[in-house]
Design an enzyme around this catalytic site. Structure first.
Site, PDB file in Angstrom:
ATOM      1  NE  ARG A  60      -1.275 -16.742 -16.075  1.00 47.93           N
ATOM      2  CZ  ARG A  60      -1.138 -16.024 -17.193  1.00 47.93           C
ATOM      3  NH1 ARG A  60      -1.660 -14.826 -17.264  1.00 47.93           N
ATOM      4  NH2 ARG A  60      -0.484 -16.506 -18.221  1.00 47.93           N
TER       5      ARG A  60
ATOM      6  CG  HIS B 297       0.912  -9.202 -24.891  1.00 48.47           C
ATOM      7  ND1 HIS B 297       0.511  -9.586 -23.631  1.00 48.47           N
ATOM      8  CD2 HIS B 297       2.266  -9.389 -24.921  1.00 48.47           C
ATOM      9  CE1 HIS B 297       1.574  -9.985 -22.934  1.00 48.47           C
ATOM     10  NE2 HIS B 297       2.647  -9.861 -23.694  1.00 48.47           N
TER      11      HIS B 297
ATOM     12  CB  THR C 217      -0.530  -7.243 -14.885  1.00 44.32           C
ATOM     13  OG1 THR C 217       0.377  -8.282 -15.302  1.00 44.32           O
ATOM     14  CG2 THR C 217       0.250  -6.146 -14.193  1.00 44.32           C
TER      15      THR C 217
HETATM   16  P1  NAD Z   1      -3.879 -12.183 -15.683  1.00 43.81           P
HETATM   17  O1  NAD Z   1      -5.191 -12.776 -16.072  1.00 43.81           O
HETATM   18  O2  NAD Z   1      -2.713 -13.094 -15.559  1.00 43.81           O
HETATM   19  O3  NAD Z   1      -4.014 -11.402 -14.300  1.00 43.81           O
HETATM   20  C1  NAD Z   1      -5.025 -10.452 -14.084  1.00 43.81           C
HETATM   21  C2  NAD Z   1      -4.944 -10.018 -12.634  1.00 43.81           C
HETATM   22  O4  NAD Z   1      -5.882  -8.971 -12.430  1.00 43.81           O
HETATM   23  C3  NAD Z   1      -5.293 -11.138 -11.648  1.00 43.81           C
HETATM   24  O5  NAD Z   1      -4.214 -11.289 -10.731  1.00 43.81           O
HETATM   25  C4  NAD Z   1      -6.577 -10.635 -10.949  1.00 43.81           C
HETATM   26  O6  NAD Z   1      -6.584 -10.930  -9.572  1.00 43.81           O
HETATM   27  C5  NAD Z   1      -6.502  -9.134 -11.173  1.00 43.81           C
HETATM   28  N1  NAD Z   1      -7.818  -8.482 -11.277  1.00 43.81           N
HETATM   29  C6  NAD Z   1      -8.860  -8.841 -12.064  1.00 43.81           C
HETATM   30  N2  NAD Z   1      -9.867  -7.951 -11.955  1.00 43.81           N
HETATM   31  C7  NAD Z   1      -9.458  -7.020 -11.046  1.00 43.81           C
HETATM   32  C8  NAD Z   1     -10.054  -5.832 -10.520  1.00 43.81           C
HETATM   33  N3  NAD Z   1     -11.266  -5.431 -10.905  1.00 43.81           N
HETATM   34  N4  NAD Z   1      -9.365  -5.122  -9.594  1.00 43.81           N
HETATM   35  C9  NAD Z   1      -8.108  -5.521  -9.189  1.00 43.81           C
HETATM   36  N5  NAD Z   1      -7.507  -6.620  -9.685  1.00 43.81           N
HETATM   37  C10 NAD Z   1      -8.156  -7.346 -10.607  1.00 43.81           C
HETATM   38  O7  NAD Z   1      -3.615 -10.984 -16.700  1.00 43.81           O
HETATM   39  P2  NAD Z   1      -2.270 -10.467 -17.348  1.00 43.81           P
HETATM   40  O8  NAD Z   1      -1.203 -10.340 -16.328  1.00 43.81           O
HETATM   41  O9  NAD Z   1      -2.661  -9.281 -18.152  1.00 43.81           O
HETATM   42  O10 NAD Z   1      -1.848 -11.634 -18.327  1.00 43.81           O
HETATM   43  C11 NAD Z   1      -2.783 -12.196 -19.219  1.00 43.81           C
HETATM   44  C12 NAD Z   1      -2.402 -12.095 -20.688  1.00 43.81           C
HETATM   45  O11 NAD Z   1      -3.585 -12.309 -21.435  1.00 43.81           O
HETATM   46  C13 NAD Z   1      -1.950 -10.729 -21.071  1.00 43.81           C
HETATM   47  O12 NAD Z   1      -0.724 -10.906 -21.648  1.00 43.81           O
HETATM   48  C14 NAD Z   1      -2.969 -10.197 -22.075  1.00 43.81           C
HETATM   49  O13 NAD Z   1      -2.309  -9.989 -23.310  1.00 43.81           O
HETATM   50  C15 NAD Z   1      -3.949 -11.298 -22.313  1.00 43.81           C
HETATM   51  N6  NAD Z   1      -5.379 -10.979 -22.029  1.00 43.81           N
HETATM   52  C16 NAD Z   1      -5.902  -9.777 -22.423  1.00 43.81           C
HETATM   53  C17 NAD Z   1      -7.223  -9.466 -22.144  1.00 43.81           C
HETATM   54  C18 NAD Z   1      -7.735  -8.122 -22.570  1.00 43.81           C
HETATM   55  O14 NAD Z   1      -7.274  -7.588 -23.578  1.00 43.81           O
HETATM   56  N7  NAD Z   1      -8.677  -7.531 -21.834  1.00 43.81           N
HETATM   57  C19 NAD Z   1      -8.044 -10.379 -21.466  1.00 43.81           C
HETATM   58  C20 NAD Z   1      -7.487 -11.621 -21.089  1.00 43.81           C
HETATM   59  C21 NAD Z   1      -6.146 -11.896 -21.361  1.00 43.81           C
END
Ligand code: NAD
Length: 256
Positions: A40, A128, A202
């Site tokens: 997101r 997850h 998150t």
């Molecule tokens: P999300 O994508 O909903 O939110 C991520 C947040 O991190 C955003 O609000 C963004 O503004 C912030 N962000 C991104 N990079 C940043 C940085 N460098 N510094 C500060 N802020 C930063 O993620 P979520 O809440 O984890 O939900 C997504 C779901 O998708 C999770 O449940 C997860 O299981 C899954 N997911 C996992 C991965 C992974 O394993 N790396 C990647 C994508 C999605």
């Protein structure tokens, strides 16, 4: 870092030093600096391609063989982020554990980067699931995902379980799939008992994980949010830092 942010970093470090039990919740945002897109954020997978959410839904995966074929093909061709390396944010949390200041790390991420950075599974809940393993949706058999990928590379497009013929899936929790009850219970217990709860990278919009900060607040813990964008908890938090995680976290942990 602006002086005002510096002040908040020092404040959070002080709370960490004082806290007898700290729970950290991480999301996709901690891994963007390792080259893995979040869902997101501005360059998020779903921000750019809203249809992708469907593919991550359990019912679609089970019902749609074509979707499974595409998923396995993508994974066999390197779509598992196995080359991604932990960044400064992950290493800071490993350091926090080494300093004895981490009660539990609850991660929503499936990329195994906390493990690679040095955090231990004993103090971690991968709420997850993870991409290291596969699971059979029929009989529950699990194993290293590489075993399934080898079968895909050898020509099976949607390899069935060798034991029961069931559908195989990565050991991740899809949308529409229940969490592992014990994983959530352990996270909730830790949130209820902690003195400090850090939510890092998150959007706090995926439930039931997004209840955890509320559980912590209800039991009198301090809440700190480190995230580039706003979250629904910002107004309730004791501190919010909207700066890059890879800069903020090492600065905080160095002071602990
Ligand atoms: P999300 O994508 O909903 O939110 C991520 C947040 O991190 C955003 O609000 C963004 O503004 C912030 N962000 C991104 N990079 C940043 C940085 N460098 N510094 C500060 N802020 C930063 O993620 P979520 O809440 O984890 O939900 C997504 C779901 O998708 C999770 O449940 C997860 O299981 C899954 N997911 C996992 C991965 C992974 O394993 N790396 C990647 C994508 C999605």
């Amino acid at each position: 870092m602006p002086a005002e942010v510096d002040g908040r970093i020092r404040q959070v470090a002080e709370w960490l030093r004082e806290s007898a039990a700290t729970v950290v919740l991480t999301g996709a945002g901690i891994s963007t600096e390792s080259g893995i897109p979040d869902f997101r954020g501005p360059n998020g997978l779903w921000t750019r391609n809203p249809g992708a959410e469907k593919a991550a839904t359990l019912q679609n995966y089970l019902a749609d063989r074509e979707l499974r074929i595409r998923t396995w093909r993508g994974r066999a061709e390197g779509g598992l982020w196995t080359d991604a390396e932990p960044n400064a944010g992950h290493f800071a949390l490993a350091e926090l554990e080494r300093k004895g200041k981490l009660e539990l790390l609850v991660t929503q991420n499936i990329d195994s980067l906390h493990l690679k950075a040095g955090n231990s599974l004993g103090r971690m809940v991968e709420i997850h699931g993870n991409l290291r393993e596969y699971v059979c949706m029929g009989c529950g058999e699990r194993g290293p995902i590489e075993r399934v990928l080898e079968r895909v590379r050898a020509g099976e497009d949607d390899p069935p379980c060798r034991r029961c013929g069931g559908i195989l899936k990565s050991a991740t929790i899809s949308f529409g799939q229940n969490l592992v009850a014990e994983d959530y219970a352990r996270s909730e217990r830790a949130a209820a008992r902690c003195e400090l709860f850090l939510a890092i990278g998150t959007s706090l919009t995926v439930y039931p994980v997004a209840y955890l900060p509320e559980v912590a607040l209800r039991n009198g813990a301090r809440l700190v949010i480190i995230n580039a964008q706003e979250t629904p908890y910002d107004e309730l938090a004791h501190a919010v830092i909207r700066e890059p995680i890879g800069e903020v976290l090492p600065a905080i942990v160095a002071l602990v």
